[in-house]
Design a protein around this motif. Structure first.
Motif, short mmCIF file in Angstrom:
data_model
loop_
_atom_site.label_atom_id
_atom_site.label_comp_id
_atom_site.label_asym_id
_atom_site.label_seq_id
_atom_site.Cartn_x
_atom_site.Cartn_y
_atom_site.Cartn_z
N TYR A 79 0.88 -1.17 0.00
CA TYR A 79 0.00 0.00 0.00
C TYR A 79 0.92 1.22 0.00
O TYR A 79 1.48 1.57 1.03
CB TYR A 79 -0.83 0.05 1.27
N ASP A 80 1.04 1.88 -1.16
CA ASP A 80 2.01 2.98 -1.26
C ASP A 80 1.28 4.32 -1.31
O ASP A 80 0.74 4.72 -2.33
CB ASP A 80 2.86 2.78 -2.53
N ASN A 81 1.30 5.03 -0.17
CA ASN A 81 0.69 6.37 -0.15
C ASN A 81 1.73 7.47 -0.02
O ASN A 81 1.42 8.62 0.24
CB ASN A 81 -0.38 6.48 0.95
N GLY A 82 2.99 7.08 -0.17
CA GLY A 82 4.04 8.09 -0.29
C GLY A 82 4.46 8.76 1.00
O GLY A 82 5.23 9.72 0.97
N LEU A 83 3.99 8.28 2.13
CA LEU A 83 4.50 8.81 3.41
C LEU A 83 4.00 7.94 4.57
O LEU A 83 3.17 7.05 4.38
CB LEU A 83 4.11 10.27 3.64
N THR A 90 6.72 17.18 4.75
CA THR A 90 6.15 16.35 5.83
C THR A 90 6.67 16.91 7.15
O THR A 90 7.49 17.84 7.14
CB THR A 90 6.59 14.87 5.72
N ASN A 91 6.25 16.32 8.26
CA ASN A 91 6.70 16.83 9.56
C ASN A 91 8.20 16.65 9.79
O ASN A 91 8.80 17.36 10.59
CB ASN A 91 5.94 16.15 10.70
N THR A 92 8.80 15.68 9.12
CA THR A 92 10.24 15.50 9.29
C THR A 92 11.04 16.18 8.18
O THR A 92 12.25 16.27 8.24
CB THR A 92 10.63 14.00 9.33
N THR A 93 10.32 16.64 7.14
CA THR A 93 10.99 17.37 6.06
C THR A 93 10.16 18.63 5.77
O THR A 93 9.52 18.73 4.72
CB THR A 93 11.11 16.51 4.77
N HIS A 144 -5.93 12.30 4.28
CA HIS A 144 -5.59 13.24 5.34
C HIS A 144 -4.28 13.97 5.11
O HIS A 144 -4.19 15.18 5.23
CB HIS A 144 -5.53 12.47 6.66
N PHE A 145 -3.24 13.18 4.78
CA PHE A 145 -1.91 13.78 4.71
C PHE A 145 -1.37 13.99 3.30
O PHE A 145 -0.44 14.73 3.09
CB PHE A 145 -0.91 12.94 5.51
#
Lengths: 299, 610
Positions: A122-126, A144-147, A205-206
């Motif tokens: 399941y690849d949603n990219g994060l 993202t939160n880490t980038t 969501h993200f």
């Protein structure tokens, strides 16, 4: 099973689903349920195995046997189960963080050993269950939160990875094209060996715009007689290529091209299966006698 | 000169690949057939083929002979035979020699290394040891080099040394020849004759030029109805006999030889072997096997135990049976891969995050290695809690002559033999044991489908984050351990049930401790010992037992000091609230010795207690 006893989608419902509204995972597990019904599987002989992550909750929601284990380690469990239980249908559910990051080593060796399981990535990219961090498949520049300034490197191309480590069945599909997804899963199940099924999946969501699913020409298709058919509504609306799934060079080429290709990239039905070889070794061993073995240590 | 003794230890040192261990095997078998009690331990270099004539190429064997039953390798050697001076110098660094110790030194390399030889001989003399140099005659040397040329390896010296030692320890020559024939069964008659000629030349040299003998009375049963076996081999065969049908592992020293043996033998008993891609995958596959209803086991050492911890927690949470063998080595990190330690107890017991219950079994001798898998399978299937079997580097490769083991061919855990349970201080568990999840069905069982998870679940197996669910799960898991505690028999005490000192320990220190107890009692010291085989949980009556002794002391090959209790000491103090103190809490890489234990007790006695 007779018609009146035929399994229904309701029969395959298990615990209450806790995914967000609009999550692509719904479509994936619906396809898994349809696969069980349409392939006439006995749910008691199906094991859904997963690691950790949003997608790894899938086994909870399908009324078969299942185990939601630890992060990245679904393949080792599935391997131990497969080696000991050739009678089961084993389906592994794994996200991009679970499969490509923490579980990367197991994925490499699961594919290379060609263990007979259906592996759904399941690849949603994060990372989504941990609330948006970059994963190996996050597109460069995505925040993202880490980038917070955007992902630094180019994403890992999972199709090229699977082809590169000797995948015997490498396919890609998308959660928003359920017919294509189900057909891919059926072909994956019919394949003997490690069936790597990459699914482009939307996290509402993200990362809702990970792939532009509303545009028909955002995806292209590989097809052939032995491959996966092109859904009607896409015909004439986007690129469709006739591709021989035995042609690994072309498979690499399409895996590297934009817009993303869906379909069966590669299939090798002759690749030896580790689980069968282990079973054969045991089956052909001469029956042992422990007393005789102990006697061989006599002084 | 003839010495009569009840106990002697000697060793052979040769460059790796020259056959010291083969010579050792022949000696051990011959000694045992000849009615001596015997234990041996190989000296193995860390590398495969290190350069010859260096400190790194030291390979060899230590052999201990007694006229009473022994299981330990003892303290110090009385005789050392070295093929050259560099190995001798290296070995003396370990300080495992008696003073005096007779050192037989092959002078073959002296001509080219006169200075080095002179220096080492000086060193040896300065330590108060006796050097007995010897030269192999030209004719024999010629024969040896022709054999090694044909074989493409070795020097042929091992047969010569075998001859020397056969004379010194007065082993029946016919018995040695019979063992040689059995060992080299496949070589040509000519080659056999050459080997025997070399062997006899060594024997003659010892008789005419070395001239001393050390004799140990033959008090064990003579004959061939015994086996010579090491701990890992016994463990592997025990895994088969206990009915495990799946082994998953990853290569690691010193656990690997368990997998080697099972790779050869398990398929003949309908079992499957899996060499996984890493330590984590190995334990994951074992869990997958047991999840599928097939008795499954994994083995590891050192860093592998650290890597396996998360999966051990999953087995706890999902109540999936699991057995992990830990062959302990020196740590932390890579530590001392080829040497022994007992430093893993706390990691084995508490290494996983969260409250993660488990049972710790340990082995105290080679026969325990064979029966531990039976008990482990019984406990893990009944309790559905992971069971750790703790062995160590010493036990893994040390060879002991023991009566032939009795196989039970265990099919189901209810078949377990009560004597095997009693060997580990255990009675049968109750029929019903409460589980967190009421449904423990295995895939394939119709109508009972369930989803396992590492998340906390209620008795229906459903995820629930309520405080009640988490409290209940913890309680039930711990109750399983308490149920086991209630089934523990009163532990056997070696010696009197009351007195001045009780030495408490676990695992392979037993042989050394019991020998020390015998010696100390002969000197009038009031001392007994208690060796735990199920190390966790502890027997409930421990406090009561401790109350009969003035001093409770521990011996363990793990670190401890005045401010930090050694692992077993820490656990015992907590369990009993008795002021338990460690007398040996050192991790040196070598097994505990009887003299070490004896000296510490005498020291304590002089001080008037702890």
């Amino acid at each position: 099973m007779s018609e009146e006893n035929k399994l229904t989608m309701q029969d395959l419902n298990a615990n209450q689903i806790r995914w967000c509204e609009g999550c692509g995972n719904f479509s994936i597990i619906n396809s898994v349920k349809k696969l069980i019904i349409e392939d006439n599987l006995d749910p008691a002989h199906v094991a859904n195995v997963s690691g950790i992550g949003c997608s790894s909750r899938a086994p909870h929601y399908i009324n078969t046997y299942g185990i939601n284990s630890i992060h990245g380690r679904a393949i080792p469990i599935a391997t131990g189960l497969r080696l000991n239980r050739p009678d089961l249908d084993i389906i592994v559910h794994s996200g991009d963080g679970d499969a490509a990051s923490i579980g990367g080593n197991h994925l490499l060796h699961g594919i290379n050993k060609n263990i007979n399981i259906v592996f759904i990535m399941y690849d949603n990219g994060l990372y989504s269950l941990t609330k948006s961090q970059t994963s190996p498949t996050t597109p460069r520049g995505h925040k993202t939160n880490t980038t917070p300034l955007g992902a630094l490197i180019e994403p890992l191309n999972m199709i090229r990875f699977a082809l590169g480590v000797g995948g015997s069945f490498v396919a890609s599909t998308a959660d928003w094209i359920p017919g294509h997804l189900l057909e891919t899963l059926k072909k994956a199940r019919a394949h003997k060996g490690f069936s790597f099924v990459h699914v482009w999946q939307r996290c509402p969501h993200f990362f809702p715009d990970f792939v532009e699913h509303s545009r028909l020409d955002a995806v292209s298709f590989l097809t052939s007689e032995k491959g996966i058919s092109v859904p009607e509504r896409y015909q004439g609306q986007t690129t469709v290529v006739q591709h021989d799934p035995k042609d690994v060079v072309a498979a690499f080429k399409y895996a590297s091209e934009e817009p993303i290709y869906l379909g069966l990239f590669y299939q090798d039905e002759s690749k030896l299966q580790y689980d069968e070889l282990v079973a054969a070794q045991t089956a052909s061993a001469k029956p042992g006698n422990l007393n005789e073995i102990l006697d061989s240590y006599r002084i | 000169m003839k010495t009569q003794t009840s106990l002697v230890r000697f060793e052979i040192l040769m460059d790796a690949g020259d056959g010291a261990q083969k010579a050792g095997d022949i000696l051990v078998k011959a000694l045992a057939r000849n009615g001596r009690y015997v234990v041996s331990e190989p000296i193995i270099p860390s590398e495969i083929s290190p350069p010859r004539r260096t400190k790194f190429s030291m390979s060899g064997v230590i052999i201990r002979i007694a006229d009473f039953d022994i299981s330990g390798i003892g303290n110090d050697s009385d005789v050392i035979l070295a093929s050259h001076e560099i190995l001798l110098s290296r070995r003396l660094e370990d300080m495992e020699y008696h003073t005096p110790c007779k050192i037989l030194l092959d002078m073959e390399h002296e001509a080219k290394n006169a200075q080095s030889y002179a220096q080492v001989i000086e060193e040896v003399k300065a330590k108060g040891l006796e050097v007995i140099p010897f030269y192999i005659d030209e004719q024999t040397k010629e024969l040896m080099s022709s054999i090694s040329r044909d074989a493409g390896r070795g020097t042929g010296n091992n047969m010569y040394y075998l001859g020397i030692l056969t004379y010194i320890f007065q082993i029946d020559m016919d018995i040695v020849l019979a063992v040689i024939e059995k060992t080299f069964g496949k070589i040509t008659a000519d080659r056999m004759a050459q080997n025997i000629t070399i062997f006899k030349s060594g024997y003659e040299l010892a008789k005419t030029k070395i001239g001393f003998t050390v004799e140990v009375e033959a008090r064990a049963k003579q004959g061939e109805d015994k086996i010579l076996i090491d701990g890992n081999t016994a463990m592997a065969l025990g895994v088969i006999d206990a009915g495990f049908k799946f082994f998953a592992g990853y290569p690691i020293t010193p656990a690997s030889s368990i997998m080697h043996n099972l790779a050869k033998n398990l398929p003949s008993f309908g079992g499957r072997i899996h060499q996984a891609e890493d330590e984590i995958a190995a334990i994951g596959a074992a869990i997958g096997g047991y999840y599928g209803g097939v008795p499954s086991i994994t083995a590891t050492s050192g860093p592998g135990l650290s890597l396996k911890q998360e999966f051990i927690g999953l087995a706890v949470a999902t109540e999936t049976p699991l057995v992990v063998i830990d062959v302990q080595r020196g740590g932390p990190a890579t530590g001392l891969p080829t040497r022994t330690e007992q430093s893993d107890l706390l990691a084995a017991l508490f290494g996983t995050h969260g409250d993660s219950v488990r049972v710790i079994l340990s082995v105290t001798d080679v026969a325990d290695c064979f029966y531990a898998p039976h008990v482990a399978r019984y406990l893990t299937e009944k309790l559905r809690v992971p069971v750790m079997i703790m062995s160590d580097g010493f036990e893994s490769s040390s060879q002991t002559v023991i009566p032939k083991l009795t196989p039970y061919s265990m099919n189901s855990v209810e078949d377990i033999n009560d004597e095997v349970l009693a060997r580990f201080g255990l009675a049968r568990l109750p029929e019903y044991i409460e589980m967190v999840n009421e449904n423990q069905s295995v895939p394939g069982t119709p109508e009972k489908m369930r989803r396992l998870t590492g998340l906390v679940t209620n008795k229906e197996g459903l995820i629930s984050t309520s405080t009640v669910t988490q409290k209940r799960a913890h309680k039930i898991r711990n109750q399983k351990i308490h149920t086991l505690q209630n089934a523990l028999l009163e532990p056997k005490i070696f010696g009197e049930k009351e007195g001045d000192f009780l030495i408490v320990s676990w695992g392979t220190t037993r042989g050394a401790i019991e020998e020390a107890v015998i010696k100390l009692k002969a000197e009038g010291v009031s001392v007994s010992s208690l060796q735990l085989k199920i190390v966790y949980p502890f027997p409930a009556m421990l406090k009561e037992i401790f109350s009969k002794f003035k001093n409770i002391v521990t011996v363990e090959r793990a670190y401890g000091d005045e401010k930090k209790s050694s692992p077993i000491t820490m656990l015992l103090r907590n369990e009993t609230l008795v002021d338990v103190k460690a007398i040996i809490a050192e991790a040196t890489g070598r097994p505990v010795t009887p003299n070490e234990v004896k000296a510490k007790i005498l020291e304590l006695k002089t001080k008037g207690g702890i």
